[in-house]
Design a protein around this motif. Structure first.
Motif: not given
Length: 197
Positions: A109-112, A160-161, A182-185
Motif C-alpha cells: 500500500v506504500g511506496k516506501q 525489500a531493499r 524499506l522499499y521495493k523496486l
C-alpha cells in the motif's frame, strides 16, 4: 504529566530527527498501529502530512483520520495509496508471522516503509511493558522483538531493499531504537535503486 507522556513526547522528537530524510510536507502517510494517535499527531503537525492512522483497536486521544483494521494483518487500503507507511514501535506488539504479513502489506500500500523499533534488551522489555500499561492496558505485548540481523533476514525474504539507522539517545532515555527504510523496486523500471542514508 505521567512518565508515559514524557517518553512519548521525547520519542516523537527522535522519530522526527530520524525520518526527516524521507518525509516531506504534503506526503500521504499511513501510520500502522497508531495507538492513541499522539505520535501520529506530532508527526502530522511537524511535517504537515496527510496522515491516516490504523490499528486493530480504537483508543485515540488525538483527532486524526483513522481506519480500524478488521484483523491483525490486513491493511484495508489500495496498492500504492500512500507515499509512506510507518510502523512506529508497533511491530513488537504482534506475533512474528503477523510482522511478516504487515510488512508485506505495507510494501503493497506504500511506496516506501519506515520502521522505528526497539532494540531488544532486558531493560527494554521491562520499561516497554510498564509504559504500555499506562497507554492502553489491553494492548498485546508478546515481546516479539528482533535483532538487527533478524529484521534484515526478514526484509530479504520479502524482497525489500533497506537501509538501517541506529538512533542516538541521551543517557536518561530508557530505550534504544533502530530505524529502517524499506522499499521495493518497480519491476517495470529499468533503474537501479539507491537508498539515501
Amino acid at each position: 504529566m505521567q512518565l508515559a507522556d514524557i517518553t512519548t513526547q521525547y520519542r516523537g522528537k527522535l522519530i522526527i530527527d530520524t525520518y526527516k530524510s524521507w518525509l516531506r510536507s504534503g506526503d500521504s502517510v499511513l501510520d500502522v498501529g497508531c495507538g492513541n494517535g499522539v505520535i501520529s499527531d506530532i508527526l502530522l503537525r511537524h511535517f504537515k502530512l496527510k496522515l491516516v492512522g490504523c490499528d486493530i483497536a480504537s483508543y485515540l486521544t488525538r483527532d486524526i483520520k483513522f481506519v480500524k483494521m478488521t484483523n491483525d494483518t490486513h491493511l484495508p487500503f489500495k496498492s500504492k495509496q500512500f507515499d509512506v507507511v510507518m510502523f512506529n514501535d508497533a511491530l513488537h506488539h504482534t506475533e512474528f508471522d503477523c510482522q511478516k504479513q504487515l510488512l508485506k502489506g505495507g510494501l503493497r500500500v506504500g511506496k516506501q516503509v519506515l520502521i522505528f523499533e526497539l532494540i531488544p534488551t532486558g531493560a527494554t522489555k521491562l520499561f516497554d511493558w510498564a509504559i504500555n500499561m499506562f497507554h492502553y492496558w489491553k494492548m498485546k505485548i508478546p515481546f516479539t522483538y528482533r535483532t538487527a540481523m533478524q529484521w534484515e533476514e526478514l526484509f530479504k525474504r520479502l524482497g525489500a531493499r533497506y537501509a538501517r539507522i541506529e538512533v542516538l539517545r541521551p543517557w536518561f532515555y530508557p530505550f534504544s531504537h533502530q530505524v529502517y527504510h524499506l522499499y521495493k523496486l518497480d519491476p517495470s523500471s529499468s533503474k537501479n535503486g539507491h537508498l539515501k542514508q
